[in-house]
Design a protein around this motif. Structure first.
Motif, PDB file in Angstrom:
ATOM      1  N   ARG A 259       0.065 -18.255   4.591  1.00  0.00           N
ATOM      2  CA  ARG A 259       0.628 -17.820   5.867  1.00  0.00           C
ATOM      3  C   ARG A 259       0.481 -18.902   6.929  1.00  0.00           C
ATOM      4  NH1 ARG A 259      -2.042 -11.792   5.549  1.00  0.00           N
ATOM      5  NH2 ARG A 259      -0.394 -10.816   4.281  1.00  0.00           N
TER       6      ARG A 259
ATOM      7  N   ILE B 176       0.815 -15.834  -6.236  1.00  0.00           N
ATOM      8  CA  ILE B 176       0.495 -14.521  -6.807  1.00  0.00           C
ATOM      9  C   ILE B 176       0.828 -14.468  -8.294  1.00  0.00           C
ATOM     10  CG2 ILE B 176       0.990 -12.053  -6.659  1.00  0.00           C
ATOM     11  CD1 ILE B 176       1.590 -12.455  -3.702  1.00  0.00           C
TER      12      ILE B 176
ATOM     13  N   LYS C 154       0.831  -1.197   0.000  1.00  0.00           N
ATOM     14  CA  LYS C 154       0.000   0.000   0.000  1.00  0.00           C
ATOM     15  C   LYS C 154       0.872   1.256   0.000  1.00  0.00           C
ATOM     16  CE  LYS C 154      -3.926   2.155   2.310  1.00  0.00           C
ATOM     17  NZ  LYS C 154      -4.896   2.077   3.445  1.00  0.00           N
TER      18      LYS C 154
ATOM     19  N   ARG D  41       5.400 -17.587  -1.934  1.00  0.00           N
ATOM     20  CA  ARG D  41       4.036 -17.077  -2.140  1.00  0.00           C
ATOM     21  C   ARG D  41       3.922 -16.354  -3.469  1.00  0.00           C
ATOM     22  NH1 ARG D  41       2.762 -13.549   2.897  1.00  0.00           N
ATOM     23  NH2 ARG D  41       4.637 -14.385   3.867  1.00  0.00           N
TER      24      ARG D  41
ATOM     25  N   SER E 125      -3.275  -7.400  -6.816  1.00  0.00           N
ATOM     26  CA  SER E 125      -4.213  -7.030  -5.748  1.00  0.00           C
ATOM     27  C   SER E 125      -5.513  -7.823  -5.801  1.00  0.00           C
ATOM     28  CB  SER E 125      -4.527  -5.524  -5.838  1.00  0.00           C
ATOM     29  OG  SER E 125      -5.150  -5.211  -7.082  1.00  0.00           O
ATOM     30  N   SER E 126      -5.784  -8.483  -6.949  1.00  0.00           N
ATOM     31  CA  SER E 126      -7.026  -9.255  -7.090  1.00  0.00           C
ATOM     32  C   SER E 126      -6.878 -10.711  -6.663  1.00  0.00           C
ATOM     33  CB  SER E 126      -7.499  -9.210  -8.553  1.00  0.00           C
ATOM     34  OG  SER E 126      -7.774  -7.884  -8.960  1.00  0.00           O
TER      35      SER E 126
ATOM     36  N   PRO F  88      -7.207 -13.751  -4.519  1.00  0.00           N
ATOM     37  CA  PRO F  88      -8.092 -13.969  -3.358  1.00  0.00           C
ATOM     38  C   PRO F  88      -7.315 -13.985  -2.042  1.00  0.00           C
ATOM     39  CG  PRO F  88      -8.691 -15.452  -5.135  1.00  0.00           C
ATOM     40  CD  PRO F  88      -7.423 -14.768  -5.557  1.00  0.00           C
ATOM     41  N   LYS F  89      -7.859 -13.293  -1.063  1.00  0.00           N
ATOM     42  CA  LYS F  89      -7.183 -13.200   0.237  1.00  0.00           C
ATOM     43  C   LYS F  89      -7.083 -14.566   0.914  1.00  0.00           C
ATOM     44  CE  LYS F  89      -7.180 -10.282   4.371  1.00  0.00           C
ATOM     45  NZ  LYS F  89      -7.092 -11.375   5.360  1.00  0.00           N
ATOM     46  N   ASP F  90      -8.018 -15.455   0.620  1.00  0.00           N
ATOM     47  CA  ASP F  90      -7.971 -16.792   1.222  1.00  0.00           C
ATOM     48  C   ASP F  90      -6.695 -17.531   0.839  1.00  0.00           C
ATOM     49  OD1 ASP F  90     -10.415 -16.270   2.318  1.00  0.00           O
ATOM     50  OD2 ASP F  90     -11.562 -17.373   0.797  1.00  0.00           O
ATOM     51  N   TYR F  91      -6.252 -17.341  -0.410  1.00  0.00           N
ATOM     52  CA  TYR F  91      -5.013 -17.999  -0.846  1.00  0.00           C
ATOM     53  C   TYR F  91      -3.831 -17.526  -0.003  1.00  0.00           C
ATOM     54  CZ  TYR F  91      -7.595 -19.316  -5.105  1.00  0.00           C
ATOM     55  OH  TYR F  91      -8.495 -19.825  -5.987  1.00  0.00           O
ATOM     56  N   ILE F  92      -3.774 -16.231   0.226  1.00  0.00           N
ATOM     57  CA  ILE F  92      -2.663 -15.658   0.994  1.00  0.00           C
ATOM     58  C   ILE F  92      -2.726 -16.135   2.444  1.00  0.00           C
ATOM     59  CG2 ILE F  92      -1.497 -13.527   1.654  1.00  0.00           C
ATOM     60  CD1 ILE F  92      -1.523 -14.075  -1.343  1.00  0.00           C
ATOM     61  N   ASP F  93      -3.943 -16.193   2.993  1.00  0.00           N
ATOM     62  CA  ASP F  93      -4.097 -16.639   4.383  1.00  0.00           C
ATOM     63  C   ASP F  93      -3.658 -18.087   4.541  1.00  0.00           C
ATOM     64  OD1 ASP F  93      -5.067 -14.167   5.058  1.00  0.00           O
ATOM     65  OD2 ASP F  93      -7.182 -14.738   4.873  1.00  0.00           O
TER      66      ASP F  93
END
Length: 283
Positions: free
Chosen positions: A185, A199, A117, A194, A174-175, A177-182
Motif C-alpha cells: 500500500r 498474496i 470479511k 498485490r 488470510s495468513s 503477513p500484514k506487513d507485506y500488504i502494508d
C-alpha cells in the motif's frame, strides 16, 4: 592446478564416504521398512483367508486368478468385458473433470473469503452446512438434475472436492503477513498486482494442500458413486465382482485403487514442487 586437483580428490573421497554411511539408512527407510509393512498386510490376509478359505482366496490364489487382468489390462472382449486399464481410465477421467471444475470454482471463492470479511460472513455458514454432507447424499440430486450416470458422478466429485480447497485457500490468503500488504500500500501497488505478486505466491502452499486433500476425497468418492450408478469404471467393477462372489478380482481392484490414489497424490506433489520451487510435504 595441483592444489585444485587435490581439493577435488578430497571432496570426492568425502562424498563417497558420506554416501557409504547414508546408503544403509536410505535403503532401510525407502525400501526395507515399507517392504516389512506390505509383508505384514499379506501375512494378515493369508491368515484370514486360511480361516475362511471357502470364500476368501489366499494371496497366491488371487495372483494366479488375476494374471489375465495383470498381463492384459487393456483387452476388449465385448461391450461389457473390458480390461482393468480401461476401467481405471474411465474413473480417472471422471475424477479429473470433476476435480478440475471444483478447483476452478474453489480457488477464486477461497481468495474472496480470505480477502473480504463480508464474503466470509456470507459464505462461511453455507460452507459449514454443506461440508459435512455425505458425498453419496448428493447423488440422487445429481441424477434428478442430469438423468445420466456419467455427469451425475462428475457433479458429485465437483461438489465434494470444493470444500477443502476453499478452506485452505482462504486460510492461505488470510495468513499472508500484514506487513507485506502494508508495504504494497505504501508503494501504491494496484490491487491486482498485490494479488499476483504477494498474496498468490504466499498462498500457494495452502492452495496445493487443499487440492491434494480434494483430489484424495474425489478418488474415494468416485469408487462409491460408480458402485451405485454402474457403467464403466473401477468402482462398478468392484461391485460387479463382489456380486459374482469373485473376491480374487476385488482384491486386485483394491490394490489398483490404492496405487492410483498414491500416484495422483504424488503427481500433485510434483506439480506443487515445480510451481512453488519447494519440496512438497506429505499429508
Amino acid at each position: 592446478m595441483i592444489f585444485q586437483l587435490n581439493v577435488a580428490a578430497i571432496l570426492a573421497v568425502a562424498g563417497q564416504t558420506a554416501w557409504k554411511r547414508a546408503k544403509p539408512i536410505v535403503v532401510r527407510d525407502a525400501f526395507l521398512l515399507p517392504l516389512v509393512g506390505f509383508l505384514g498386510v499379506i501375512v494378515i490376509w493369508w491368515i484370514i483367508a486360511l480361516a475362511n478359505h471357502e470364500l476368501m482366496p489366499t494371496p497366491p490364489e488371487a495372483l494366479a486368478a488375476n494374471l489375465d487382468y495383470i498381463l492384459n489390462p487393456f483387452f476388449q472382449r465385448g461391450p461389457g468385458n473390458l480390461g482393468i486399464g480401461w476401467l481405471l481410465i474411465a474413473s480417472i477421467r471422471r475424477v479429473l473433470i470433476g476435480f478440475g471444475l471444483g478447483a476452478l470454482v474453489a480457488i477464486p471463492v477461497g481468495f474472496l473469503i480470505g480477502m473480504s470479511k463480508t464474503a466470509l460472513m456470507v459464505l462461511n455458514p453455507v460452507i459449514q452446512i454443506f461440508k459435512p454432507v455425505s458425498p453419496l447424499a448428493w447423488l440422487p440430486i445429481a441424477l434428478a438434475i442430469f438423468n445420466l450416470a456419467d455427469p451425475s458422478a462428475i457433479f458429485v466429485i465437483f461438489i465434494t472436492s470444493l470444500w477443502p480447497t476453499i478452506i485452505n485457500t482462504a486460510l492461505g490468503v488470510s495468513s499472508v503477513p500484514k506487513d507485506y500488504i502494508d508495504v504494497a500500500r505504501v508503494l501504491e501497488m494496484p490491487r491486482w498486482r498485490r494479488i499476483t505478486k504477494i498474496i498468490w505466491p504466499a498462498s500457494l502452499p495452502y492452495i496445493f494442500t487443499g487440492l491434494r486433500i480434494s483430489l484424495g476425497i474425489a478418488w474415494l468418492v468416485i469408487v462409491a458413486v460408480e458402485m451405485l450408478t454402474g457403467g464403466v469404471g473401477i468402482g462398478f467393477f468392484v461391485w460387479d465382482e463382489w456380486s459374482r462372489l469373485n473376491l480374487n478380482s476385488v482384491f486386485l481392484a483394491v490394490l489398483v485403487i490404492g496405487l492410483t490414489g498414491l500416484f495422483l497424490d504424488y503427481a500433485i506433489g510434483k506439480i506443487q514442487a515445480f510451481v512453488t520451487r519447494r519440496p512438497a510435504t506429505s499429508n
